[in-house]
Design a protein around this motif. Structure first.
Motif: not given
Length: 270
Positions: A40-42, A22-29, A69-73, A45-50
């Motif tokens: 830890n700079s992100i 749920k914390d999407l830690k694997n994805l952000s790392s 969606y990651m920060n401003d990208s 983070i938001q994942v669409l269509d999961t």
């Protein structure tokens, strides 16, 4: 050889693996590692269509990519199992689609977000030793960057060796995605990198889940059957092409030695 585990590089497993916690830690790392960002700079983070639909196991997986969606990208992540020989053009199309979709009616072009496409391939695509490739829009003479809003990255799993380097987070993540056995997971776990150890736990939990095991089995079976059908169709097409060439040359009065030479040339081209 260790016991097999579900493969994170299998497309239906890849997305489930990175959206399981749920914390999407694997994805952000993972994103911080492959994008060479500090840990830890992100901040967002938001994942669409999961959601994964059962029907998606059979067929092409064009809608199983991860749009984040990651920060401003905006980041699009795709895993490609088989070389369909069109992936360069496909990757550019995916980038352009992701980039243009972000501009809503009434917005200015300046509102377009920096768009990054991450492509992980289970095959070799570029004729070089490097496993990582980064493409941007550059002026060909002076190498001036046209815009910082276009980045397309490629990671070729077949070029990743099995040497464990604890200080190389990018390589560790790609080795994890490429892992197929418990032995490989043990080696990665022993590297002592907390984020990788957490990811190993996730992959082991998934390997014990009967529903996920069946999903992986069905997907791998579909890929094998599909590849077999494609090979048979290709062989049939080559046979028909040979027969047509032989018939045409005989009708034109060519000798058997000339026909054989033509067939050898055809074989070399294939």
């Amino acid at each position: 050889m260790g016991r097999n585990v579900v493969k994170a590089k299998l497309d239906v497993i890849f997305k489930r693996f990175f959206t399981r916690d749920k914390d999407l830690k694997n994805l952000s790392s993972f994103l911080e590692a492959v994008l060479d960002m500090p840990q830890n700079s992100i901040t967002k983070i938001q994942v669409l269509d999961t959601k994964l639909l059962p029907a998606q196991i059979d067929g092409k997986q064009g809608d199983l990519d991860l749009k984040v969606y990651m920060n401003d990208s905006v980041v699009n992540v795709e895993i490609q199992i088989e070389d369909e020989r069109n992936y360069r053009d496909r990757s550019v199309y995916y980038w352009s689609k992701t980039y243009s979709d972000e501009l809503k009616k009434g917005q200015d072009y300046n509102d377009l977000k920096s768009t990054i496409c991450i492509n992980i391939m289970n095959f070799k695509m570029f004729d070089c030793e490097e496993a990582y490739s980064t493409f941007k829009l550059l002026e060909t003479g002076r190498h001036e960057v046209l815009t910082d809003k276009c980045t397309i990255l490629f990671f070729e799993l077949k070029k990743i060796n099995d040497k464990i380097e604890p200080d190389n987070r990018k390589k560790l993540w790609l080795q994890l995605i490429n892992a197929e056995t418990e032995e490989e997971l043990d080696m990665l776990n022993e590297a002592g990198v907390p984020e990788i150890q957490k990811a190993v736990v996730t992959l082991r939990e998934m390997s014990e889940d009967e529903e996920i095991q069946e999903m992986a089995r069905l997907r791998e079976k579909w890929i094998m059957d599909h590849n077999s059908a494609m090979r048979n169709a290709e062989k049939k097409g080559r046979k028909e092409e040979r027969e047509e060439l032989i018939a045409a040359m005989r009708k034109a009065g060519a000798s058997e030695s000339m026909i054989q030479s033509a067939l050898e040339i055809m074989q070399k081209k294939q």
